[in-house]
Design a protein around this motif. Structure first.
Motif, PDB file in Angstrom:
ATOM      1  N   VAL A  23       0.906  -1.124  -0.004  1.00  0.00           N
ATOM      2  CA  VAL A  23      -0.069   0.016   0.007  1.00  0.00           C
ATOM      3  C   VAL A  23       0.981   1.190   0.044  1.00  0.00           C
ATOM      4  O   VAL A  23       1.982   1.466   0.814  1.00  0.00           O
ATOM      5  CB  VAL A  23      -0.955  -0.011   1.364  1.00  0.00           C
ATOM      6  N   PRO A  24       0.747   2.036  -0.939  1.00  0.00           N
ATOM      7  CA  PRO A  24       1.595   3.359  -1.043  1.00  0.00           C
ATOM      8  C   PRO A  24       1.598   4.038   0.443  1.00  0.00           C
ATOM      9  O   PRO A  24       0.560   4.222   1.081  1.00  0.00           O
ATOM     10  CB  PRO A  24       1.083   4.039  -2.073  1.00  0.00           C
ATOM     11  N   ARG A  25       3.058   4.452   0.952  1.00  0.00           N
ATOM     12  CA  ARG A  25       3.074   4.965   2.137  1.00  0.00           C
ATOM     13  C   ARG A  25       3.691   6.192   2.052  1.00  0.00           C
ATOM     14  O   ARG A  25       4.807   6.318   1.288  1.00  0.00           O
ATOM     15  CB  ARG A  25       3.510   3.903   3.157  1.00  0.00           C
ATOM     16  N   PHE A  26       3.436   7.212   3.062  1.00  0.00           N
ATOM     17  CA  PHE A  26       4.322   8.177   3.074  1.00  0.00           C
ATOM     18  C   PHE A  26       4.721   8.574   4.471  1.00  0.00           C
ATOM     19  O   PHE A  26       4.066   8.323   5.418  1.00  0.00           O
ATOM     20  CB  PHE A  26       3.491   9.663   2.726  1.00  0.00           C
ATOM     21  N   ARG A  27       6.158   8.416   4.617  1.00  0.00           N
ATOM     22  CA  ARG A  27       6.717   8.518   5.900  1.00  0.00           C
ATOM     23  C   ARG A  27       7.076  10.115   6.103  1.00  0.00           C
ATOM     24  O   ARG A  27       7.947  10.832   5.342  1.00  0.00           O
ATOM     25  CB  ARG A  27       8.164   7.951   6.144  1.00  0.00           C
ATOM     26  N   VAL A  28       6.147  10.739   7.044  1.00  0.00           N
ATOM     27  CA  VAL A  28       6.061  12.247   7.062  1.00  0.00           C
ATOM     28  C   VAL A  28       6.930  12.802   8.044  1.00  0.00           C
ATOM     29  O   VAL A  28       6.816  12.251   9.258  1.00  0.00           O
ATOM     30  CB  VAL A  28       4.690  12.811   7.206  1.00  0.00           C
ATOM     31  N   GLN A  29       8.118  13.430   7.932  1.00  0.00           N
ATOM     32  CA  GLN A  29       8.894  14.045   8.713  1.00  0.00           C
ATOM     33  C   GLN A  29       8.310  15.197   9.457  1.00  0.00           C
ATOM     34  O   GLN A  29       8.036  16.359   8.873  1.00  0.00           O
ATOM     35  CB  GLN A  29      10.189  14.461   8.343  1.00  0.00           C
ATOM     36  N   MET A  30       7.916  15.295  10.773  1.00  0.00           N
ATOM     37  CA  MET A  30       7.295  16.360  11.708  1.00  0.00           C
ATOM     38  C   MET A  30       8.450  17.306  11.956  1.00  0.00           C
ATOM     39  O   MET A  30       9.487  16.897  12.386  1.00  0.00           O
ATOM     40  CB  MET A  30       6.712  15.711  12.613  1.00  0.00           C
ATOM     41  N   PRO A  31       8.175  18.506  12.289  1.00  0.00           N
ATOM     42  CA  PRO A  31       9.041  19.540  12.729  1.00  0.00           C
ATOM     43  C   PRO A  31       9.743  19.203  14.093  1.00  0.00           C
ATOM     44  O   PRO A  31      10.783  19.650  14.113  1.00  0.00           O
ATOM     45  CB  PRO A  31       8.045  20.735  12.973  1.00  0.00           C
ATOM     46  N   ASP A  32       9.010  18.354  15.015  1.00  0.00           N
ATOM     47  CA  ASP A  32       9.784  17.881  16.252  1.00  0.00           C
ATOM     48  C   ASP A  32      10.857  16.861  15.956  1.00  0.00           C
ATOM     49  O   ASP A  32      11.341  16.523  16.725  1.00  0.00           O
ATOM     50  CB  ASP A  32       8.637  17.745  17.135  1.00  0.00           C
ATOM     51  N   GLY A  33      10.910  16.178  14.687  1.00  0.00           N
ATOM     52  CA  GLY A  33      11.835  15.250  14.670  1.00  0.00           C
ATOM     53  C   GLY A  33      11.056  13.979  14.562  1.00  0.00           C
ATOM     54  O   GLY A  33      11.694  12.715  14.175  1.00  0.00           O
ATOM     55  N   SER A  34       9.850  13.467  14.935  1.00  0.00           N
ATOM     56  CA  SER A  34       9.227  12.536  14.986  1.00  0.00           C
ATOM     57  C   SER A  34       8.648  12.366  13.470  1.00  0.00           C
ATOM     58  O   SER A  34       8.933  13.132  12.524  1.00  0.00           O
ATOM     59  CB  SER A  34       8.016  12.619  15.922  1.00  0.00           C
ATOM     60  N   ALA A  35       8.040  11.083  13.289  1.00  0.00           N
ATOM     61  CA  ALA A  35       7.316  10.858  11.845  1.00  0.00           C
ATOM     62  C   ALA A  35       6.187  10.047  12.119  1.00  0.00           C
ATOM     63  O   ALA A  35       5.987   9.546  13.007  1.00  0.00           O
ATOM     64  CB  ALA A  35       8.598   9.888  11.348  1.00  0.00           C
ATOM     65  N   LEU A  36       5.344  10.275  11.130  1.00  0.00           N
ATOM     66  CA  LEU A  36       4.261   9.760  10.705  1.00  0.00           C
ATOM     67  C   LEU A  36       4.215   8.980   9.669  1.00  0.00           C
ATOM     68  O   LEU A  36       4.776   9.261   8.781  1.00  0.00           O
ATOM     69  CB  LEU A  36       2.849  10.501  10.737  1.00  0.00           C
ATOM     70  N   LEU A  37       3.391   7.569   9.805  1.00  0.00           N
ATOM     71  CA  LEU A  37       3.237   6.878   8.411  1.00  0.00           C
ATOM     72  C   LEU A  37       1.757   7.045   7.990  1.00  0.00           C
ATOM     73  O   LEU A  37       0.870   6.828   8.671  1.00  0.00           O
ATOM     74  CB  LEU A  37       3.533   5.437   8.693  1.00  0.00           C
ATOM     75  N   VAL A  38       1.615   7.440   6.827  1.00  0.00           N
ATOM     76  CA  VAL A  38       0.395   7.628   6.147  1.00  0.00           C
ATOM     77  C   VAL A  38       0.269   6.620   5.107  1.00  0.00           C
ATOM     78  O   VAL A  38       1.229   6.620   4.152  1.00  0.00           O
ATOM     79  CB  VAL A  38       0.300   9.146   5.536  1.00  0.00           C
ATOM     80  N   PHE A  39      -0.695   5.859   5.073  1.00  0.00           N
ATOM     81  CA  PHE A  39      -1.216   4.952   4.072  1.00  0.00           C
ATOM     82  C   PHE A  39      -2.134   5.168   3.018  1.00  0.00           C
ATOM     83  O   PHE A  39      -3.384   5.425   3.462  1.00  0.00           O
ATOM     84  CB  PHE A  39      -1.422   3.556   4.575  1.00  0.00           C
ATOM     85  N   VAL A  40      -2.162   5.344   1.741  1.00  0.00           N
ATOM     86  CA  VAL A  40      -2.973   5.970   0.959  1.00  0.00           C
ATOM     87  C   VAL A  40      -2.925   5.165  -0.415  1.00  0.00           C
ATOM     88  O   VAL A  40      -1.916   5.266  -1.518  1.00  0.00           O
ATOM     89  CB  VAL A  40      -2.582   7.359   0.462  1.00  0.00           C
ATOM     90  N   GLU A 151      -0.253   6.518  11.233  1.00  0.00           N
ATOM     91  CA  GLU A 151       0.154   6.039  12.788  1.00  0.00           C
ATOM     92  C   GLU A 151       1.468   6.750  12.701  1.00  0.00           C
ATOM     93  O   GLU A 151       2.222   7.027  11.961  1.00  0.00           O
ATOM     94  CB  GLU A 151       0.342   4.432  12.498  1.00  0.00           C
ATOM     95  N   LYS A 152       2.228   6.764  14.284  1.00  0.00           N
ATOM     96  CA  LYS A 152       3.488   7.209  14.442  1.00  0.00           C
ATOM     97  C   LYS A 152       4.518   6.089  13.921  1.00  0.00           C
ATOM     98  O   LYS A 152       4.102   4.968  14.168  1.00  0.00           O
ATOM     99  CB  LYS A 152       3.474   7.276  15.986  1.00  0.00           C
ATOM    100  N   ALA A 153       5.334   6.495  13.391  1.00  0.00           N
ATOM    101  CA  ALA A 153       6.498   5.787  12.888  1.00  0.00           C
ATOM    102  C   ALA A 153       7.549   5.425  13.893  1.00  0.00           C
ATOM    103  O   ALA A 153       7.868   6.200  15.096  1.00  0.00           O
ATOM    104  CB  ALA A 153       7.181   6.527  11.742  1.00  0.00           C
ATOM    105  N   VAL A 154       8.002   4.172  14.076  1.00  0.00           N
ATOM    106  CA  VAL A 154       9.133   3.786  15.006  1.00  0.00           C
ATOM    107  C   VAL A 154      10.367   4.422  14.331  1.00  0.00           C
ATOM    108  O   VAL A 154      10.637   4.162  13.430  1.00  0.00           O
ATOM    109  CB  VAL A 154       9.033   2.257  14.941  1.00  0.00           C
ATOM    110  N   GLN A 155      10.848   5.028  15.363  1.00  0.00           N
ATOM    111  CA  GLN A 155      12.121   5.719  15.039  1.00  0.00           C
ATOM    112  C   GLN A 155      13.170   4.767  15.085  1.00  0.00           C
ATOM    113  O   GLN A 155      13.556   3.717  15.951  1.00  0.00           O
ATOM    114  CB  GLN A 155      12.276   6.956  16.239  1.00  0.00           C
TER     115      GLN A 155
END
Length: 155
Positions: A23-40, A151-155
């Motif tokens: 499933v195409p996914r986007f690992r989004v880099q957040m300003p605070d250094g964390s990341a989100l995974l978005v499945f579209v 979802e939150k990405a595991v760092q």
């Protein structure tokens, strides 16, 4: 960024080798250094595909994304690809899939021209205004009961 792309390609390879579709996914880099995974999921229908990618771009603006990596499976050539985008760089990697026997080739780094502008243009400018209607759509599409999983990405 290359290390992150290699990680994404390894993860995509494990999905393919497990007999599943990506499933195409986007690992989004957040300003605070964390990341989100978005499945579209991205359908064949061009209009629906554009709408979904537009929603991803608006999601990136909403979250103030510093960058992202998009990972997906390609049909032609048969492979998995990951493209990393920040305001400073665009880089991509490809691993070809060999179907008989099932295995993936090594990472091939893509030239900037081979990546094109469609994916990099999803990253909005540093400051983007989102209408009230768009905000409602974002919550509906990406919220807890939304159409697409976040979802939150595991760092």
């Amino acid at each position: 960024m290359r290390e992150l792309i290699e990680d994404e390609l390894r993860f995509s390879a494990s999905i393919i080798l497990g007999g599943e579709e990506i499933v195409p996914r986007f690992r989004v880099q957040m300003p605070d250094g964390s990341a989100l995974l978005v499945f579209v999921p991205l359908p064949e229908d061009a209009g629906e595909r554009r709408w979904r990618l537009g929603m991803v771009s608006a999601f990136l603006a909403w979250k103030g994304a510093a960058g992202f990596v998009m990972s997906t499976e390609l049909k032609e050539p048969d492979g998995v690809v990951a493209v990393g985008v920040t305001r400073e760089i665009v880089v991509g990697g490809l691993r070809l899939i060999l179907r008989k026997p099932l295995m993936l080739g090594p990472v091939q780094w893509l030239e900037r021209a081979a990546i094109g502008d469609d994916i990099p243009s999803l990253l909005p400018p540093r400051e983007a205004l989102l209408s009230d209607d768009m905000m409602r759509d974002l919550v509906r599409v990406f919220g807890p009961q939304g159409e697409f999983r976040v979802e939150k990405a595991v760092q």
